[in-house]
Design a protein around this motif. Structure first.
Motif, PDB file in Angstrom:
ATOM      1  N   CYS A 192       0.828  -1.216   0.000  1.00  0.00           N
ATOM      2  CA  CYS A 192       0.000   0.000   0.000  1.00  0.00           C
ATOM      3  C   CYS A 192       0.858   1.260   0.000  1.00  0.00           C
ATOM      4  O   CYS A 192       0.580   2.213  -0.733  1.00  0.00           O
ATOM      5  N   THR A 220      -8.223  -2.016  -0.208  1.00  0.00           N
ATOM      6  CA  THR A 220      -7.295  -2.340  -1.288  1.00  0.00           C
ATOM      7  C   THR A 220      -6.332  -1.179  -1.505  1.00  0.00           C
ATOM      8  O   THR A 220      -6.606  -0.036  -1.156  1.00  0.00           O
ATOM      9  N   TYR A 221      -5.191  -1.483  -2.086  1.00  0.00           N
ATOM     10  CA  TYR A 221      -4.231  -0.407  -2.313  1.00  0.00           C
ATOM     11  C   TYR A 221      -4.764   0.591  -3.342  1.00  0.00           C
ATOM     12  O   TYR A 221      -4.381   1.752  -3.353  1.00  0.00           O
ATOM     13  N   HIS A 222      -5.709   0.149  -4.202  1.00  0.00           N
ATOM     14  CA  HIS A 222      -6.311   1.078  -5.169  1.00  0.00           C
ATOM     15  C   HIS A 222      -7.092   2.169  -4.431  1.00  0.00           C
ATOM     16  O   HIS A 222      -6.971   3.357  -4.741  1.00  0.00           O
ATOM     17  N   LYS A 229      -6.145   6.146  -4.080  1.00  0.00           N
ATOM     18  CA  LYS A 229      -7.127   7.149  -4.493  1.00  0.00           C
ATOM     19  C   LYS A 229      -7.352   8.198  -3.405  1.00  0.00           C
ATOM     20  O   LYS A 229      -7.445   9.396  -3.692  1.00  0.00           O
TER      21      LYS A 229
END
Length: 219
Positions: free
Chosen positions: A16, A204-206, A210
């Motif tokens: 992350c 999630t790392y997404h 963000k």
């Protein structure tokens, strides 16, 4: 300069944080420093029992961690003299971040606390880094003095103590500051983990990336 502070059992170079660092730099938002706590990370990763896990922290307590993280901000200001400092702390790192934010660092303009830990057990069997942790009132008193932009991120699937902690930090943030602060509380449909467990709803790392791009990239 953005300083990332990891959680209690997360190495600084977790997926992350690497993803956030790359995205922030690629977007031209800031340089990034990842706080690397001086622990025996190799021993931590191979520890099978609680005593082994505790020993991996080399006797460090919460106050040791706080002094070490705070010293990093002094070093960054002395060495690089940035116009703006940003801070992002997650979980255990969120409590460290809240305390550092209350130190009235003049150029600390934005702070993001993800799933911040506000409540600590006094169980002596817990790892050393949880020993000598402050009472939650002390963390709330600290964040009350932070006068710049703040975003708190929490998940619907987290345990009650983390949800209550995020709410209380949001309520107290900036109440003793002048001028009044600009603060946000973002709630995601996630839990406290960042694993790939299909039965959970991890951060999630997404989503993590963000949140950082959105908050630290604001004009």
């Amino acid at each position: 300069i953005l300083v990332l502070i990891q959680g209690s059992c997360m190495p600084y170079n977790q997926v992350c944080n690497i993803a956030v660092k790359d995205a922030i730099i690629d977007a031209g938002i800031a340089s990034v420093i990842m706080y690397d706590s001086s622990r025996d990370w190799d021993a931590l990763e191979t520890a099978d029992t609680n005593p082994e896990w505790r020993a991996a922290f080399d006797g460090k307590t919460f106050q040791d961690e706080l002094r070490e993280a705070s010293a990093l901000f002094d070093y960054v200001n002395d060495e690089y003299s940035p116009d703006k400092l940003f801070l992002s702390g997650r979980s255990y790192g969120g409590s460290l971040g809240a305390l550092i934010a209350g130190d009235r660092i003049e150029n600390l303009e934005r702070v993001m606390l993800t799933s911040p830990q506000l409540f600590f057990s006094q169980d002596e069997e817990l790892p050393n880094i949880y020993q000598n942790a402050p009472a939650h009132e002390e963390i709330l008193e600290s964040i009350a003095h932070y006068s710049m932009k703040l975003r708190i991120v929490s998940g619907l699937g987290e345990t009650e103590e983390f949800i209550v902690g995020a709410r209380e930090l949001f309520r107290h943030a900036g109440i003793e500051a002048r001028p009044p602060r600009d603060k946000e509380w973002t709630i995601l449909d996630t839990d406290h983990t960042s694993s790939d467990d299909p039965t959970a709803k991890p951060l999630t790392y997404h989503a993590y990336v963000k949140q950082h791009l959105d908050f630290f990239g604001q004009k």
